[in-house]
Every structure is written in structure tokens, then in C-alpha cells.
Enzyme design. Structure first.
Site, mmCIF file in Angstrom:
data_model
loop_
_atom_site.group_PDB
_atom_site.id
_atom_site.type_symbol
_atom_site.label_atom_id
_atom_site.label_comp_id
_atom_site.label_asym_id
_atom_site.label_seq_id
_atom_site.Cartn_x
_atom_site.Cartn_y
_atom_site.Cartn_z
ATOM 1 N N TYR A 78 0.850 -1.194 0.000
ATOM 2 C CA TYR A 78 0.000 0.000 0.000
ATOM 3 C C TYR A 78 0.885 1.243 0.000
ATOM 4 O O TYR A 78 1.752 1.393 0.857
ATOM 5 C CB TYR A 78 -0.911 0.015 1.230
ATOM 6 C CG TYR A 78 -1.864 1.186 1.173
ATOM 7 C CD1 TYR A 78 -3.037 1.083 0.431
ATOM 8 C CD2 TYR A 78 -1.580 2.391 1.792
ATOM 9 C CE1 TYR A 78 -3.913 2.161 0.325
ATOM 10 C CE2 TYR A 78 -2.440 3.477 1.691
ATOM 11 C CZ TYR A 78 -3.604 3.346 0.950
ATOM 12 O OH TYR A 78 -4.459 4.418 0.829
ATOM 13 N N ASN A 96 -3.100 6.069 6.581
ATOM 14 C CA ASN A 96 -3.790 6.864 7.607
ATOM 15 C C ASN A 96 -4.539 5.943 8.581
ATOM 16 O O ASN A 96 -4.386 4.723 8.538
ATOM 17 C CB ASN A 96 -4.730 7.880 6.942
ATOM 18 C CG ASN A 96 -5.825 7.180 6.136
ATOM 19 O OD1 ASN A 96 -6.128 5.999 6.351
ATOM 20 N ND2 ASN A 96 -6.422 7.913 5.204
ATOM 21 N N GLN A 101 11.319 15.493 10.716
ATOM 22 C CA GLN A 101 10.327 14.550 11.231
ATOM 23 C C GLN A 101 8.965 15.222 11.364
ATOM 24 O O GLN A 101 7.930 14.657 11.001
ATOM 25 C CB GLN A 101 10.765 14.018 12.598
ATOM 26 C CG GLN A 101 9.837 12.948 13.159
ATOM 27 C CD GLN A 101 9.787 11.747 12.245
ATOM 28 O OE1 GLN A 101 10.796 11.339 11.681
ATOM 29 N NE2 GLN A 101 8.606 11.200 12.045
ATOM 30 N N HIS A 124 6.142 15.432 8.570
ATOM 31 C CA HIS A 124 5.321 14.294 8.127
ATOM 32 C C HIS A 124 3.845 14.544 8.368
ATOM 33 O O HIS A 124 3.006 14.190 7.544
ATOM 34 C CB HIS A 124 5.744 13.000 8.823
ATOM 35 C CG HIS A 124 6.901 12.332 8.164
ATOM 36 N ND1 HIS A 124 6.842 11.839 6.885
ATOM 37 C CD2 HIS A 124 8.162 12.082 8.598
ATOM 38 C CE1 HIS A 124 8.005 11.310 6.555
ATOM 39 N NE2 HIS A 124 8.826 11.446 7.572
ATOM 40 N N GLU A 143 10.844 5.083 17.004
ATOM 41 C CA GLU A 143 10.954 4.531 15.647
ATOM 42 C C GLU A 143 12.330 4.891 15.057
ATOM 43 O O GLU A 143 13.057 4.040 14.607
ATOM 44 C CB GLU A 143 9.836 5.114 14.778
ATOM 45 C CG GLU A 143 9.844 4.607 13.353
ATOM 46 C CD GLU A 143 8.930 5.432 12.442
ATOM 47 O OE1 GLU A 143 8.552 6.563 12.827
ATOM 48 O OE2 GLU A 143 8.613 4.954 11.334
ATOM 49 N N HIS A 144 12.653 6.188 15.062
ATOM 50 C CA HIS A 144 13.965 6.652 14.603
ATOM 51 C C HIS A 144 14.720 7.243 15.783
ATOM 52 O O HIS A 144 14.149 8.001 16.568
ATOM 53 C CB HIS A 144 13.833 7.761 13.558
ATOM 54 C CG HIS A 144 13.040 7.377 12.352
ATOM 55 N ND1 HIS A 144 11.715 7.722 12.200
ATOM 56 C CD2 HIS A 144 13.381 6.682 11.247
ATOM 57 C CE1 HIS A 144 11.283 7.256 11.036
ATOM 58 N NE2 HIS A 144 12.252 6.627 10.440
ATOM 59 N N ASP A 158 15.933 7.394 5.253
ATOM 60 C CA ASP A 158 14.561 7.379 4.730
ATOM 61 C C ASP A 158 14.539 7.057 3.237
ATOM 62 O O ASP A 158 13.573 6.499 2.725
ATOM 63 C CB ASP A 158 13.907 8.760 4.910
ATOM 64 C CG ASP A 158 13.538 9.038 6.357
ATOM 65 O OD1 ASP A 158 13.465 8.076 7.144
ATOM 66 O OD2 ASP A 158 13.315 10.222 6.697
ATOM 67 N N GLU A 160 2.480 -36.979 28.795
ATOM 68 C CA GLU A 160 1.435 -36.002 28.501
ATOM 69 C C GLU A 160 0.086 -36.686 28.252
ATOM 70 O O GLU A 160 -0.861 -36.060 27.767
ATOM 71 C CB GLU A 160 1.830 -35.147 27.279
ATOM 72 C CG GLU A 160 2.953 -34.157 27.575
ATOM 73 C CD GLU A 160 3.129 -33.091 26.477
ATOM 74 O OE1 GLU A 160 2.465 -33.185 25.431
ATOM 75 O OE2 GLU A 160 3.933 -32.160 26.701
ATOM 76 N N HIS A 209 0.038 -40.557 20.262
ATOM 77 C CA HIS A 209 1.350 -40.041 19.873
ATOM 78 C C HIS A 209 2.434 -41.089 20.155
ATOM 79 O O HIS A 209 3.351 -41.285 19.367
ATOM 80 C CB HIS A 209 1.680 -38.752 20.643
ATOM 81 C CG HIS A 209 1.031 -37.530 20.094
ATOM 82 N ND1 HIS A 209 -0.336 -37.347 20.077
ATOM 83 C CD2 HIS A 209 1.558 -36.405 19.524
ATOM 84 C CE1 HIS A 209 -0.608 -36.165 19.527
ATOM 85 N NE2 HIS A 209 0.523 -35.572 19.200
#
Lengths: 442, 442
Positions: free
Chosen positions: B127, B212, B258, B261, B331-332, B365, B419, B424
Site C-alpha cells: 500500500y 492513515n 520529522q 510528516h 521509531e527513529h 529514509d 502427557e 502419539h
């Protein structure tokens, strides 16, 4: 027990609907779980104690298992079981250790250095379901890689037994694989506690482990806003692929071992045959071995319920086999045909693959070293099973020299301007200007 | 513009609340998005065309961009931009290529062979948000690693411009990085189409890319039941760490880049100083550079809105710096202090780290080679940014020889019995019995 439903040479575009898993969306589970999470957030330990009383019918004095009780656990175990757990741990350790990340630095252009650093996730939570049997193997599968990665806190939570205690085999497995805290809480309330923390339980960064619909729903709810999770989990599955050369008794045993997990377990037999009649004869043989073997098994009612919705796919056009497997994307795939090496190369979507007649799933479930926490419900199309990677995150680093910036800076200015992000461009320009003033890199 | 809010030597346990991101839960977005998804599932392409008319005010003749239009795109681009995109692609390719998985086989005990096989995720969706600028860098960051991994279908979707077309820079970036289909749809409806498929859009296995609140909510909704996603995404963030030795103009430029944005971007300045007065003086200097630089920037209104809720942390006790960074998990992270090498070793939680005065975020970036799709909102505690790994899943394989089963089988029998999973155990026993009958491995 009725005959397993048989499907002959399915059309390519019909495979997915013919082998569709039952959907289990339930608004009521969703609502119940969000109420439980909300109450744990607001009431903390008190909510955990109340839910344990309500759902497990146990009044706990403390939610935390003391380190003395954990240390004593091995005394309650048979020596053979203890040795077997130790052995399984060793193999799991060895295979997951081999997955250690190697972080290398790359100079993408002169003066531009980029690398990744693998860092263990600090706090992880491990959910071990309760129920009829102590699932100590789940402890090993999740705690051993956490221990190898170096996670600082490994919090295990499991519902209490009727007397409020935790099975010694679970405690022993925890004690040898680096678990730092054991908590006696189960269900959605345990997941809420791990995600949000309470007075006595620290909030973790990532939650691992299987569970019933309430646990799974709770994991999905906390995953959206609060805490990472390992995998979307669902009922366990196996696809067993055989031909005329295969041992029908082995195939029957493999199907039964999957079916005993629960009535919602998914069991699919795929038979490659030269013609339809041979295919039916092979399925007949497997069915008769199932009928013989099931009589000895204590969980035969669960198994019968699971086999009710199982399917057999008979394939006389060999090129169809890989398409059927990849369309279904099974959690476990056992391939036991004459052409297994060739077929294995065509597998695109599966959680874990077992090749050849001696590689039964239960060996991988417990002790070969591979992880048994795997993507179900077709999630193998996009998810891997749990591995050492699941316990790390990777941070990227970069260091650009003055000369490096001189070379790459003008390119970044063009790109940032192309996206109309002027300040991004300026962050470079202000540096290049200062370089022009001082005239050279120092 | 008011002064940036200053915090002095925060208490360890107060850091997270002092630097808390605004929460953005919204029931109305959730409801709107689930209605959009439901309509795309039931009406397919018709729903996409209707939503494009409604939200983008464009009547599309076709949802798919033809290969002729894609091939022509480069003619609409300035040669310098085309060359810069090529250059960025090369570095991104180089860094992500270095992340190629190495699958090795491990013999965990004699006759027990385990390995993993890395397989590209077959179909991925990318996207690319619309809005004021063509984000061709996002195309490179997501399509290049998909191309390296070998994903068979790489479907890009992006909202149309006012005339129904897609920016040529996006198309050019798509054409050089292996994108197989470009679709002119944006918003939650695009995510629904990628997850569930329509007449003209194939359903994908994993969806990547920023967006968004509607796009993010849609990704979260489909992630629960239908389709994997890259990351929980949120507004972008930077933390810039400086001291008295740092260039205040550079720090100001980094904060501004920054902030441009969006008004919800998170900007945090951390200042290490010998005493509080010096700390304030450093923040003053950065503020005055911001005031000077902002006047030249076209996106100054967005920047002012973002800076309104920005913060500066002044630290006079050096050991606190790493705690502040790790608590915020940015994030950064830009570290530009005298002790940057030492400080870098203490970073536990961050998406991408930029070391030294020449390593500005905008280089990463766009063009240094690292990925810019990174965990926000503190998710760096448990998530990595997008990397080549994000485009693979790993299948485990095992092959056990007859001798191998003889050795490990009895251990598995003990564990499965422990178990209470009798079937099994029997899947092993039936094989060991057949071996005892034939007396030896062939």
C-alpha cells in the site's frame, strides 16, 4: 465409525472449498473475552483470583509458584521422564542454537555503513494450557529458544490443577529452560495479565503459546493494541501423503495421533495411486488399521469425533499432489511416498514437513529438535512456525561518514524534493552547506 | 510557536508517562472500516469504484494501471530524479540482499536431520499512500525486498490523483522493482481488496505499507482472520540525542524533517548536559535554529502543529539517557553525542538508529539502503522493521532414519505417555514393533 469422506482428483480451483476448515467465528467469545480483559486491567490480581475461582474452581493463596516449589519439582518425577525431558531439551537447544542470527555490516556505498543488531525481546510470556495432561513439551518449545536468545524475563502461566498446584513435569521443564517466573492462572485472564501486567505479574512484550478459543481470542485482542503475539493459533492439523509403497499401519497411527488432540483436530489423508480402484484400496487399508488401532486408545471418543470430519483425497494424476498440499497449507505434513524427495521440493506452504516412513510427527512434536508451535488454518501461506527468530527483534543502525554524505547527500536532496518533503531535503542541505564552509571533511 | 516543553532528569518510572504518545483509539473509525470491508467482500470491484468516487472524487474506467502506462512512466520524469531513484534502489537492494537467509541442516542426534527452508511469500500487497506527494520511496522499500525474496506476485495499490492517474515516479519505481500489478485504489477499501480479492485484484498473503487511520485500522481487522500484515503502524517518530558538542542547526533540521510528516508526528529532543543551565542553553540554541529554519519551509503549518506537542528531555545524569531512550522505544533514533559509540551499545528498543552528525534520518529514509518501514508507538520493544525476512516464511523439515528412530523413539514414547497422549506414543511404537519384527534397519 463411518468411512472417511473420499475426494477423487479434485479440480484445482475446487480444492480449497473441498478441504475448507470449519470457521469458528464467534461474537459471544469475543464479547466475553473483552469483558475479562477489561476487568483484569482495572482490578489486577483480584480479578485473576476471582476468575480462577470461577473457571478453575480453585481458591489460590498466591498466584506465583515459589522458587522452592519449582526446585523441588524434579523429586516428583520418574527418573525416566526426567531423562527424556532432558534429552528433548538438548535436541531443541541444538536445533534452535543453529538459528543464531549473524549480523553483518554492509558498506552500501563508500562511507555509508548499514547493519542490523539482533536484540532479544526483553520480556516474554509463555502460555501453557491446562486440561487433561501436563503439556511440558510446550514449555520446552517456547522457553528454550527464549533462553538461547537471552530474554531477560520468561514468564510462564498455566491454569492450576484441582488442588491449586502445577504439575511437576511443567515445573521441571521450566526449571531447566530459564523460566524466571511461574504463575498459576489460565484462560483469557492469563493473557490479559501478561499483556497489561498486574500487581504481581509484569507486563511482557510478546506472548507465546497455544490455547482454547478464549485464549486465542484474548491473544488477538491484545495483539492489536498492546503486545505482540507469536501466531494466530487454531485447532491442530495433519496431512499425511502416501502411495501403494507406504505402510498403511504407520499412516493410520499418524492420523490417530493427530486426531487425539481434540474433536476439532483436522486430519487429511492424501493417496497417490495409479488408478482410482488402487486409491480406494489404499484408503480401505488405512481405515482398517485405524479400526484396529483405535480400540487400544484411551482417547478414542475424541478421536472418533475428529475423524468424523476427516477427509481422504485420492489422486491418480501425480502433478495434482503438490497443488492439493499447497492449497491446504497444512500445519503438519507427513510425506511417505516413493517420490518423496521430488515432492518435497514442490512444497510451498506448510508448517513442518516429515519425510519418510520413520519420521513420524510425534518425534517432531517432542524431541527431534524442531519447534511444534506452527501456523494452522492455512496461515502457513504467510507465517513461519516459532523459531529462535521469534524471540529477537532487529534494530538497523547506520553510520555515514563526512565523505559518504558528500556523495549520497545530493541524491537524497533530489529524492526528498521529488516527494515534496522539503525539510527532509534541508536536513541534508544544512550539513552539506556546513561542509562547503569548512571546505573539507576532517 | 511556543517553547518546546522541557522535562528535567525524569524519574525512571515516570519516563513512560511523561513521554506517552497520544492514544488514538476510535470506535467510529473501527465501525466505518468494518462496513467498508464487508462491502468490498460482497460487491468486489463495484464497491472499489464506488468508494473511489466517494472518497477520491474520481470515476475510474479501470482499477488496473496498464503495462503500457507503467512502461511510459519514465518519460514523465526528470533525468536527475530517475537517476536518484535508480541509485536508491541499488543501495536498498545491496543491504537487503545481504540479509539472504542461509538454511543449514542440523543432525541433532545420529540419524535425526532437521532443517529450515526459506520460501518467499507467494503474493504480497504493497500500500502506497496518496496525499500531497508521490511516495515512490515506499515503493522501493517494500517492492525491492519482495523482488529479492522472489515473491511471485507483488501487487501495488495507491489512491488515484485527481485525474485518475498515478504519479509517474511511483510507476517508475514500481517498474524497476518487480511490481507485477498496479491498482488505483486507496484507503480501507484497498486493504480489503488485497485481503479478500475481487474480480480484478488477487487476494494476497501479506500486506505491507503505511497509511492513515483508516488504512491502519483495516490492516488490523484483516490481520485477525484473513491476511498477515507487516507491522502495527502509527504516526512517525524521531528522538534526537545531543550534547554540548553537537551542531544545534543539524539537530533543528532533523526535528523539522520529522515534524513535516504530519501534525501527529512525534518529535523528542534529548539533551545530555553537565548541568541544568547548560541543558537549557542547548535546547534554546536548537529552538532558535528551528525558528530560523522553519521560515523557509513550505510545510510550516504542519510542522508547527507537530512541534506543539514535542518535548525536550534535559539529562544531567548520563546513566539516565539510555533509560529514557529504551523507555520511549523510538521509531527513529539519532545519536549525535561525544559518547555515541558507548551509548549505541546500550540501545535495546528502537526501530532504526543513526549514529553521528553526518547520519541524518533522511539519508536512511531514502537512500542509504536500510528500510524505512519501522515500528512506531513503542512497538520497537517487540517488532523489527521490515527487512528481507518479512517476505519469507520458513518451513521446518525433518528426516529420521531407521537407526535414528530406534534411538529417539523410546524417548518419545516416555514423553508422549507423560502427557497422556497415547496415540502419539503409539505412532512410534507401531514403527519400533515393525523394526523388531524385521530385526534390523535396511
Amino acid at each position: 465409525m463411518g468411512r472417511i469422506k473420499r475426494i477423487i482428483n479434485p479440480e484445482l480451483n475446487a480444492i480449497s472449498s473441498l478441504l475448507a476448515r470449519p470457521s469458528s467465528d464467534s461474537k459471544s467469545v469475543e464479547t466475553a473475552v473483552s469483558a475479562i480483559i477489561a476487568r483484569v486491567i482495572s482490578e489486577g490480581d483480584a480479578a485473576l483470583l476471582a476468575y480462577t475461582q470461577k473457571f478453575d474452581h480453585v481458591s489460590l493463596a498466591s498466584l506465583i509458584v515459589s522458587s522452592e516449589v519449582i526446585a523441588e519439582a524434579q523429586k516428583g518425577l520418574a527418573a525416566t521422564l526426567r531423562a527424556a525431558i532432558d534429552h528433548a531439551k538438548q535436541n531443541i537447544y541444538k536445533f534452535h542454537w543453529s538459528q543464531k542470527p549473524r549480523d553483518e555490516q554492509v558498506e552500501t556505498q563508500p562511507g555509508v555503513y548499514c547493519w542490523r543488531k539482533s536484540i532479544p525481546i526483553e520480556k516474554v510470556g509463555i502460555y501453557v494450557p491446562g486440561g487433561s495432561a501436563p503439556l511440558f513439551s510446550t514449555v520446552l518449545m517456547l522457553a528454550v529458544p527464549a533462553q538461547i536468545a537471552g530474554c531477560k524475563e520468561i514468564i510462564l502461566t498455566t491454569p492450576p490443577r484441582h488442588d491449586g498446584s502445577v504439575d511437576p513435569a511443567i515445573l521441571y521443564a521450566a526449571s531447566i529452560s530459564g523460566v524466571t517466573k511461574v504463575i498459576t492462572v489460565g484462560g483469557a485472564q492469563a493473557i490479559a495479565a501478561l499483556a497489561y501486567g498486574t500487581e504481581s505479574i509484569p507486563a511482557v512484550d510478546k506472548i507465546f503459546g497455544p490455547g482454547n478459543r478464549f485464549v486465542t481470542e484474548a491473544k488477538q485482542q491484545v495483539a492489536t493494541h498492546q503486545c505482540a503475539i507469536d501466531l494466530p493459533a487454531g485447532p491442530s492439523e495433519v496431512m499425511v501423503v502416501i502411495d501403494a509403497t507406504s505402510n498403511a499401519a504407520f499412516a493410520a497411527a499418524d492420523l490417530l495421533s493427530q486426531a487425539e488432540h481434540g474433536p476439532d483436530s483436522q486430519v487429511v489423508l492424501v493417496v497417490e495411486a495409479s488408478d482410482e480402484a488402487t486409491g480406494h484400496a489404499i484408503v480401505d487399508a488405512v481405515e482398517s488399521h485405524i479400526a484396529m488401532q483405535i480400540t487400544h486408545l484411551s482417547r478414542h471418543e475424541i478421536i472418533r469425533a475428529s475423524l468424523e470430519h476427516s477427509k481422504a483425497v485420492i489422486i491418480t494424476q501425480k502433478e495434482l499432489t503438490a497443488a492439493v498440499i499447497n492449497s491446504y497449507a497444512p500445519e503438519h505434513l507427513i510425506i511417505n511416498t516413493a517420490n518423496l524427495v521430488e515432492l518435497a521440493t514442490k512444497i510451498q506452504h506448510a508448517g513442518s514437513v516429515f519425510l519418510g516412513q520413520w519420521s513420524c510427527e510425534s518425534v517432531g512434536d517432542y524431541a527431534s529438535g524442531t519447534n511444534h508451535t506452527l501456523p494452522t488454518a492455512g496461515w502457513a501461506r504467510s507465517y513461519s512456525g516459532v523459531s529462535l527468530d521469534s524471540f529477537y527483534k532487529k534494530i538497523t543502525f547506520q553510520r555515514i561518514t563526512c565523505q559518504g554524505l558528500k556523495a549520497i547527500g545530493p541524491i537524497v536532496e533530489v529524492l526528498a524534493s521529488g516527494e515534496s518533503l522539503e525539510a527532509h531535503s534541508e536536513a541534508v542541505s544544512v550539513r552539506l552547506k556546513s561542509l562547503r564552509r569548512s571546505d573539507e571533511c576532517l
